[in-house]
Write an enzyme that holds these catalytic residues in place. Structure first.
Site, PDB file in Angstrom:
ATOM      1  N   LYS A  36       0.848  -1.200   0.000  1.00  0.00           N
ATOM      2  CA  LYS A  36       0.000   0.000   0.000  1.00  0.00           C
ATOM      3  C   LYS A  36       0.885   1.253   0.000  1.00  0.00           C
ATOM      4  CE  LYS A  36      -0.397  -0.289   5.053  1.00  0.00           C
ATOM      5  NZ  LYS A  36      -1.279  -0.704   6.171  1.00  0.00           N
TER       6      LYS A  36
ATOM      7  N   ARG B  16     -11.011  -0.164  14.441  1.00  0.00           N
ATOM      8  CA  ARG B  16     -10.722   0.676  13.274  1.00  0.00           C
ATOM      9  C   ARG B  16     -11.601   0.097  12.187  1.00  0.00           C
ATOM     10  NH1 ARG B  16      -4.509   0.989  10.979  1.00  0.00           N
ATOM     11  NH2 ARG B  16      -5.081  -1.096  10.310  1.00  0.00           N
TER      12      ARG B  16
ATOM     13  N   TYR C  86      15.567  30.232   9.098  1.00  0.00           N
ATOM     14  CA  TYR C  86      14.322  30.839   9.579  1.00  0.00           C
ATOM     15  C   TYR C  86      14.237  30.755  11.094  1.00  0.00           C
ATOM     16  CZ  TYR C  86      12.284  30.853   4.849  1.00  0.00           C
ATOM     17  OH  TYR C  86      12.012  31.077   3.530  1.00  0.00           O
TER      18      TYR C  86
ATOM     19  N   MET D  87      11.885  24.707   3.002  1.00  0.00           N
ATOM     20  CA  MET D  87      11.188  23.950   1.963  1.00  0.00           C
ATOM     21  C   MET D  87      12.143  23.207   1.044  1.00  0.00           C
ATOM     22  SD  MET D  87       8.422  25.182  -0.904  1.00  0.00           S
ATOM     23  CE  MET D  87       7.277  25.919   0.236  1.00  0.00           C
TER      24      MET D  87
HETATM   25  C1  PLP Z   1      -0.445  -1.585   6.957  1.00  0.00           C
HETATM   26  C2  PLP Z   1      -0.973  -2.909   7.340  1.00  0.00           C
HETATM   27  C3  PLP Z   1      -0.103  -4.013   7.412  1.00  0.00           C
HETATM   28  C4  PLP Z   1       1.404  -3.878   7.318  1.00  0.00           C
HETATM   29  O1  PLP Z   1       1.871  -3.348   8.541  1.00  0.00           O
HETATM   30  P1  PLP Z   1       3.449  -3.213   8.868  1.00  0.00           P
HETATM   31  O2  PLP Z   1       3.467  -2.774  10.285  1.00  0.00           O
HETATM   32  O3  PLP Z   1       3.973  -2.180   7.940  1.00  0.00           O
HETATM   33  O4  PLP Z   1       4.055  -4.545   8.630  1.00  0.00           O
HETATM   34  C5  PLP Z   1      -0.668  -5.258   7.632  1.00  0.00           C
HETATM   35  N1  PLP Z   1      -2.000  -5.408   7.812  1.00  0.00           N
HETATM   36  C6  PLP Z   1      -2.856  -4.368   7.786  1.00  0.00           C
HETATM   37  C7  PLP Z   1      -4.308  -4.601   8.004  1.00  0.00           C
HETATM   38  C8  PLP Z   1      -2.376  -3.087   7.575  1.00  0.00           C
HETATM   39  O5  PLP Z   1      -3.209  -2.041   7.572  1.00  0.00           O
END
Ligand code: PLP
Length: 388
Positions: A56, A153, A273, A321
């Site tokens: 992802k 969640r 800055y 930046m």
């Molecule tokens: C992002 C995610 C993972 C991977 O998690 P890591 O801590 O990066 O290994 C696995 N399962 C779900 C449901 C996630 O949202």
């Protein structure tokens, strides 16, 4: 060398991603699973544990369309993305025998995309299950049921589990996600496994179904936290799921920035800055062409370091930046001519180090790297300690 993203000509940053190291990290996880003690004690009855890959967020900033096919070539056959858009982007570069699962699950009107692209839905709620189980091809389509055991969640409340499998000949893979796997001693870890087992009790034949429990942190915790399919993300990219414990795998990312100018300080001055840093007569500063618009965190101001060979170059003043000022007073001058690339993230100062200095987590550092950094796929080389 493969490249992607911004033009490399004229760029003042370079983001190198070591695909061999990344694939090597996945292979080490896969190989360790075979031998992991306690695998037989994993929830779920089906034998063996498979390593998936979580790709992802553009493979945590490393380029999903390059990373996923490389992992496929190494034998990975299950991939997870966050949403349908990411899945549709990735599917054309992943052969059809690779499962591509969508963590947020399908919404009404999307079923045609799932069918045409061969995507595996993760069902997260009673509503989503009711919708999916009514689509015409659901009886033969693979799916996950995500049971919430403590994240609150996404996921099905155990009370929402149906009393019987809608398609007993085509059972789902049952998954859950751990909330505290980055803290091995946290009592929520065993609680979640217990809740998951209790949820399996409620599904007829539930304990014989395939399961998926551990992400990176769960993999490190061991067998009872694996299930039959583990879902590593951050460990593949060189992050440590449990900072403070030894980083289990190889670094994958190197972020370099070019020295644009050297400043010789002849009277005391403030830097950047807000005038938050002060340098004395005799100091030497290097201004490098990277900033928060590249994803280098502003919270690293006056806290992080960059590396050049064995030298550590403190970030001096605020990150702006496009520019960062480094103190190079202690570095022999012939090593820092303008044009020199220094490591902002590298084998000697990794994503965990920068994250800690900046008050962030490695996930934020990686996914925060911006398109202005041209991505190059190639070796990042060994750290100083390893060459010494
Ligand atoms: C992002 C995610 C993972 C991977 O998690 P890591 O801590 O990066 O290994 C696995 N399962 C779900 C449901 C996630 O949202």
């Amino acid at each position: 060398m493969e490249t992607s993203g911004a033009q490399t000509v004229g760029a003042t940053t370079a983001l190198t991603i070591d695909l061999d190291a990344l694939v090597g990290n996945w292979c080490r996880i896969r190989d360790a699973l075979g031998a992991a003690p306690g695998c037989s004690g994993a929830p779920g009855g089906a034998a063996g544990t498979e390593a998936a890959a979580v790709v992802k967020a553009d493979a945590y900033g490393c380029g999903a369309r390059t990373v996923a096919p490389a992992l496929y070539r190494a034998g990975c056959r299950t991939f997870f993305v966050a949403n349908l858009s990411e899945a549709l982007d990735l599917r054309p570069v992943l052969p059809r025998d690779a499962a591509l699962a969508v963590l947020c699950g399908p919404h009404p009107g999307e079923e045609g995309f799932y069918r045409d692209a061969g995507l595996t839905p993760v069902l997260n709620s009673a509503t989503q299950m009711a919708f999916w189980h009514a689509v015409p091809f659901a009886a033969t389509w693979p799916c996950f049921w995500h049971i919430d055991t403590g994240m609150t969640r996404l996921g099905l409340d155990p009370d929402d589990l149906p009393p019987a499998l809608p398609y007993p000949d085509n059972p789902p893979v049952l998954m859950t996600h751990l909330a505290c796997a980055d803290e091995p001693e946290h009592p929520v870890n065993p609680d979640q496994v217990a809740r998951f087992r209790a949820a399996l009790d409620r599904i007829p034949g539930g304990h014989a179904l395939r399961t998926s429990v551990g992400a990176s942190g769960g993999i490190v915790l061991g067998g009872p936290y694996h299930g039959n399919l583990v879902r590593p993300g951050i460990v593949l990219y060189g992050g440590n799921p449990a900072p403070g414990h030894a980083a289990p795998l190889s670094p994958v990312v190197r972020l370099q920035a070019k020295i644009l100018q050297i400043r010789h300080i002849d009277t005391p001055k403030t830097v950047g800055y807000g005038a938050t840093a002060r340098v004395e007569k005799g100091a030497r500063l290097a201004t490098v062409g990277i900033g928060y618009a590249d994803g280098y965190p502003r919270s690293a101001s006056n806290r992080a370091v960059a590396c050049l060979g064995d030298y550590r170059l403190p970030v001096t003043g605020r990150v702006s930046m496009d520019l960062v000022t480094l103190d190079v007073s202690h570095v022999p001058e012939h090593l820092t001519p303008p044009g020199t690339m220094v490591d902002m993230i590298g084998p000697d100062y990794g994503i965990e180090d920068l994250a800690q200095a900046a008050g962030l987590i490695s996930y934020e550092i990686l996914t925060g790297l911006k398109p202005r950094c041209p991505r190059v796929y190639g070796p990042i080389g060994p750290g100083r300690e390893e060459t010494a």
